[in-house]
Design an enzyme around this catalytic site. Structure first.
Site, PDB file in Angstrom:
ATOM      1  CB  SER A  64      -0.957   0.018   1.199  1.00  0.00           C
ATOM      2  OG  SER A  64      -2.015  -0.893   0.992  1.00  0.00           O
ATOM      3  CE1 TYR A 191      -5.116  -1.122  -4.296  1.00  0.00           C
ATOM      4  CE2 TYR A 191      -5.578  -3.477  -4.241  1.00  0.00           C
ATOM      5  CZ  TYR A 191      -5.335  -2.282  -3.583  1.00  0.00           C
ATOM      6  OH  TYR A 191      -5.300  -2.262  -2.215  1.00  0.00           O
TER       7      TYR A 191
END
Length: 309
Positions: A64, A191
């Site tokens: 992340s 992603y």
């Protein structure tokens, strides 16, 4: 003030002796096999020096932390229009929670939780094929770190895709509300790949220099973003960068930071340094346990809290 050349090796040695290392992320198979005894730290100072200790040259999946870079790119594409699709508030819930999406009509709380980062990725897909969007993100990170050897760990990306059922649920839910403009499998493909970018602490610290320099790669170097935008990204890192542990991190460490479940944390001391720390074991909030402790100790030793007089 102590010298970093002495502080960092001592900090790495102290972390090596600790037994309470947290638990590695088990829900992504490729991350579950990482040795929890690893610890690395690198500090890229605004005067150009980079000081490292421990396993600072061993690559890991930044997960992340990549959301800092995708947010920066998305703001460059659509500016403040991004905030019509993503909020700027702390979530108070785990990073992969779906609870708030129903109550808030498919608008994620912030760009650093999974749902928000998926929307940001959807923005980057506009007018691109997934392969092109992945390439754009990777080239941007390579440019920031001045290192073309940085790559996407495709085994990690495949592992995330195979087990990413919650992320598929988030994407489909936002698609139902009209807040995802591409097919969920396309947005999630990009992603999963940008979360699987592999870097070491030295590279990661260098990639954060532009935030320590008010948007520039160096004090008199290339401008990546405006000073105002750099400040806003840092504000989001401080308030949202550690999910439902963001308040505690701000309280204990006192600098903007962004964590990843690969065990990395990128911390920024505005005007002074970009710091990357890596220890794979996570605390109950999904943030690096020893990484958080090490940053707290470093900030206290160097008086680097943004709240310090």
């Amino acid at each position: 003030m102590p010298e970093l050349e002495e502080v960092l090796p001592a900090l790495a040695a102290e972390m090596a002796d600790r037994d309470d290392r947290g638990e590695v992320a088990s829900y992504i198979p490729q991350l579950s096999i990482i040795d929890p005894k690893r610890f690395g730290i690198a500090v890229a100072l605004t005067d150009g020096r980079v000081i490292t200790a421990g396993d600072a040259d061993e690559s890991f999946s930044i997960q992340s932390i990549s959301k800092i870079f995708t947010l920066t790119l998305a703001l460059g594409k659509v500016g403040d229009g991004l905030w019509r699709r993503v909020g700027r508030e702390p979530s108070g819930n785990p990073f992969n929670s779906i609870v708030q999406l129903e109550r808030e009509h498919g608008i994620p709380r912030n760009p650093f939780i999974n749902a928000g980062a998926i929307v940001v990725t959807d923005v980057l897909l506009a007018d691109h094929q997934p392969r092109e969007a992945i390439g754009e993100i990777l080239r941007f990170v390579q440019f920031l770190a001045d290192d073309e050897s940085i790559v996407v760990d495709r085994d990690v990306a495949a592992s995330e895709k195979a087990t990413g059922f919650r992320n598929f649920a988030l994407a489909n839910y936002m698609r139902a509300f009209g807040n995802l403009h591409h097919a969920p499998e396309l947005a999630l493909g990009v992603y999963f790949h940008h979360c699987a970018i592999a870097m070491n602490c030295r590279q990661l610290a260098l990639s954060g220099r532009f935030l320590a320099h008010g948007g520039r790669l160096s004090q008199d170097g290339h401008s990546v973003v405006s000073n105002e935008r750099a400040r806003r990204i840092l504000a989001l890192m401080l308030t949202c960068g550690h999910y439902d542990g963001s308040g505690d991190f701000a309280f204990r460490v006192g600098i903007p930071g962004k964590s990843g479940v690969g065990g990395g944390i990128l911390g920024i001391v505005p005007g002074i340094a970009s710091i990357a720390v890596w220890s794979p074991g996570l605390n109950e909030n999904g943030n690096s346990k020893l990484g958080s402790i090490a940053l707290e100790k470093l900030a206290r030793t160097m008086n680097w809290s943004i709240f310090a007089p």
